[in-house]
Write an enzyme that holds these catalytic residues in place. Structure first.
Site, PDB file in Angstrom:
ATOM      1  N   ASP A 150      36.254 -25.995  -0.747  1.00  0.00           N
ATOM      2  CA  ASP A 150      37.358 -25.834  -1.675  1.00  0.00           C
ATOM      3  C   ASP A 150      38.590 -25.579  -0.809  1.00  0.00           C
ATOM      4  O   ASP A 150      38.478 -25.193   0.359  1.00  0.00           O
ATOM      5  CB  ASP A 150      37.082 -24.646  -2.604  1.00  0.00           C
ATOM      6  CG  ASP A 150      38.249 -24.349  -3.500  1.00  0.00           C
ATOM      7  OD1 ASP A 150      38.723 -25.275  -4.196  1.00  0.00           O
ATOM      8  OD2 ASP A 150      38.717 -23.197  -3.496  1.00  0.00           O
ATOM      9  N   ASP A 200      42.235 -24.002  -1.949  1.00  0.00           N
ATOM     10  CA  ASP A 200      42.967 -22.760  -2.204  1.00  0.00           C
ATOM     11  C   ASP A 200      42.003 -21.583  -2.336  1.00  0.00           C
ATOM     12  O   ASP A 200      41.080 -21.606  -3.135  1.00  0.00           O
ATOM     13  CB  ASP A 200      43.805 -22.890  -3.477  1.00  0.00           C
ATOM     14  CG  ASP A 200      44.818 -24.024  -3.390  1.00  0.00           C
ATOM     15  OD1 ASP A 200      45.315 -24.290  -2.276  1.00  0.00           O
ATOM     16  OD2 ASP A 200      45.088 -24.658  -4.423  1.00  0.00           O
TER      17      ASP A 200
END
Length: 187
Positions: free
Chosen positions: A9, A11
């Site tokens: 991922d 952020d």
């Protein structure tokens, strides 16, 4: 021969959480994230970022600007000899979209698996020898749905988003800690 991958991922996992109302081309990389990605590269993993980017659907960001942001992040990491092999993003949101073409239920917004499926096909990835690392329950749910080992990092949302119910295979303090878990599990 199929390759092993690390799905990251963005952020809250690689960089600090981003306020979608104040998007800039410069993301603040979390401590030790570049070093962790460099170690994953040395271990022979394909490193792929998979990220929901609803700011596009909300009209706060364009796909062109997102590509510029990802290129800036890629170059910043490269300065530390950390290589991201590809970025995959979902621009959609089923309820909050202002830009009509992004207002839909799609197969790419995590916890759906479309981003991962595309990367698996593009890079000929063996999911059984791969890992997904993220800070949200939607990341973990997507990885589990694909049969990928999952690691929840305690940076970013640290799994407290409660968007879905999903238990990770492992939990780590940060991305470098996740690399240690991966190293131990592949011995």
């Amino acid at each position: 021969m199929k390759r092993s991958a690390i799905f990251l991922d963005r952020d809250g996992t690689i960089n600090e959480l981003v306020d979608p109302r104040n998007v800039t081309n410069k993301l603040l990389i979390l401590p030790m994230a570049a070093e962790a990605i460099r170690e994953l590269n040395k271990m022979g993993f394909v490193v792929i970022v998979i990220t929901n980017q609803a700011a596009i659907a909300r009209g706060l960001l364009t796909e062109h600007i997102l590509h510029e942001i990802h290129e800036s992040l890629r170059l910043e990491l490269l300065r530390s000899r950390a290589v991201i092999d590809a970025f995959y993003h979902c621009p959609h949101h089923p309820t909050e979209a202002i830009v009509s073409k992004y207002n839909l239920v799609c197969s790419c917004r995590k916890p759906a698996t479309g981003l991962i499926q595309n990367a698996v096909e593009d890079f000929d990835i063996n999911v059984e020898r791969s890992f997904l690392i993220g800070d949200m329950t939607t990341d973990i749910a997507a990885g589990r749905a694909m049969g990928i080992k999952t690691i929840l990092v305690e940076t970013g949302f640290a799994g407290k988003d409660k968007l879905v119910t999903a238990l990770s295979d492992y939990t780590s303090k940060h991305l470098m800690d996740a690399v240690s878990i991966i190293r131990q599990s592949i011995k």
